[in-house]
Scaffold this active site. Structure first.
Site, PDB file in Angstrom:
ATOM      1  CE  LYS A  45       5.271  -7.633   5.548  1.00  0.00           C
ATOM      2  NZ  LYS A  45       4.032  -6.929   4.790  1.00  0.00           N
ATOM      3  CE  LYS A  47       6.507  -7.933   0.467  1.00  0.00           C
ATOM      4  NZ  LYS A  47       5.036  -7.505   0.319  1.00  0.00           N
TER       5      LYS A  47
HETATM    6  N1  C2G Z   1      -2.719  -7.700  -3.543  1.00  0.00           N
HETATM    7  C1  C2G Z   1      -3.795  -7.893  -4.499  1.00  0.00           C
HETATM    8  N2  C2G Z   1      -3.407  -7.869  -5.832  1.00  0.00           N
HETATM    9  C2  C2G Z   1      -2.144  -7.903  -6.140  1.00  0.00           C
HETATM   10  C3  C2G Z   1      -1.134  -7.662  -5.304  1.00  0.00           C
HETATM   11  C4  C2G Z   1      -1.556  -7.419  -3.949  1.00  0.00           C
HETATM   12  O1  C2G Z   1      -4.979  -7.935  -4.059  1.00  0.00           O
HETATM   13  N3  C2G Z   1      -1.862  -8.107  -7.530  1.00  0.00           N
HETATM   14  C5  C2G Z   1      -3.288  -7.659  -2.158  1.00  0.00           C
HETATM   15  C6  C2G Z   1      -2.519  -8.498  -1.199  1.00  0.00           C
HETATM   16  O2  C2G Z   1      -3.358  -9.930  -1.350  1.00  0.00           O
HETATM   17  C7  C2G Z   1      -2.613  -7.817   0.059  1.00  0.00           C
HETATM   18  C8  C2G Z   1      -2.735  -6.388  -0.135  1.00  0.00           C
HETATM   19  O3  C2G Z   1      -2.951  -6.227  -1.607  1.00  0.00           O
HETATM   20  O4  C2G Z   1      -3.989  -7.997   0.766  1.00  0.00           O
HETATM   21  C9  C2G Z   1      -1.067  -5.770   0.336  1.00  0.00           C
HETATM   22  O5  C2G Z   1      -0.413  -6.625  -0.575  1.00  0.00           O
HETATM   23  P1  C2G Z   1       1.346  -6.567  -0.064  1.00  0.00           P
HETATM   24  O6  C2G Z   1       1.758  -5.060   0.231  1.00  0.00           O
HETATM   25  O7  C2G Z   1       2.040  -7.469  -0.828  1.00  0.00           O
HETATM   26  O8  C2G Z   1       1.161  -7.371   1.556  1.00  0.00           O
HETATM   27  P2  C2G Z   1       1.971  -8.252   2.078  1.00  0.00           P
HETATM   28  O9  C2G Z   1       3.359  -7.951   1.988  1.00  0.00           O
HETATM   29  O10 C2G Z   1       1.340  -9.524   1.660  1.00  0.00           O
HETATM   30  O11 C2G Z   1       1.455  -8.126   3.942  1.00  0.00           O
HETATM   31  O12 C2G Z   1       0.147  -9.014   8.109  1.00  0.00           O
HETATM   32  C10 C2G Z   1      -0.226  -8.966   6.768  1.00  0.00           C
HETATM   33  C11 C2G Z   1       0.901  -8.659   5.736  1.00  0.00           C
HETATM   34  O13 C2G Z   1       1.404  -7.445   6.323  1.00  0.00           O
HETATM   35  C12 C2G Z   1       0.749  -8.454   4.382  1.00  0.00           C
END
Ligand code: C2G
Length: 134
Positions: A45, A47
């Site tokens: 990712k 990240k």
């Molecule tokens: N999320 C949310 N609102 C935000 C930020 C994040 O609802 N303002 C949700 C995202 O949609 C996700 C969860 O919180 O369902 C975790 O977000 P992230 O840590 O950014 O996850 P991500 O990097 O998208 O990784 O296999 C799936 C991946 O690991 C998802």
């Protein structure tokens, strides 16, 4: 017992993450979080986490909504996780809408609305701007 699973990085844990976890838990009795490892975040990712896996795991485990945290090490593990933990529902924020529909063969798939106006990137930007103003 109705089991829910979701996945994510959850770095700089904020209320958008909490809103997601709270709603996911409300859909069942037991919430499992697949937490992206530092290696998975970097390799897959691009990240770089502010907090490492152990700290992010500790934060999630302190939440009343989370029952179990497991490592997310690759994109492919979801099917095995769903089978191994007998998961009923897979939940993700709708920024992933449609991306995990293939899991419908194994469990219910639900995309929940993201919480607008908050993201880890924005938090980092706010901190950067604060430092500039000093
Ligand atoms: N999320 C949310 N609102 C935000 C930020 C994040 O609802 N303002 C949700 C995202 O949609 C996700 C969860 O919180 O369902 C975790 O977000 P992230 O840590 O950014 O996850 P991500 O990097 O998208 O990784 O296999 C799936 C991946 O690991 C998802």
């Amino acid at each position: 017992m109705k089991k829910i699973i979701t996945y994510g990085t959850f770095d700089l844990l904020h209320y958008g993450h909490i809103q997601l976890l709270k709603r996911a838990k409300a859909m069942g009795d037991y919430l499992i979080v697949g937490l992206s490892t530092d290696e998975f975040n970097w390799n897959e990712k691009q990240k770089e986490c502010y907090f490492n896996y152990d700290k992010r795991k500790m934060l999630l485990e302190s939440l009343r909504y989370v029952d179990l945290v497991i490592p997310e090490e690759n994109w492919e593990q979801k099917v095995n996780d769903i089978k191994e933990f007998r998961v009923d529902t897979f939940v993700m924020g709708d920024d992933w809408e449609g991306k995990f529909d293939y899991l419908k063969e194994f469990c219910e798939v639900v995309y929940l609305s993201r919480t607008p106006e908050i993201s880890t990137t924005q938090i980092k930007e706010m901190k950067k701007n604060e430092n500039k103003d000093k």
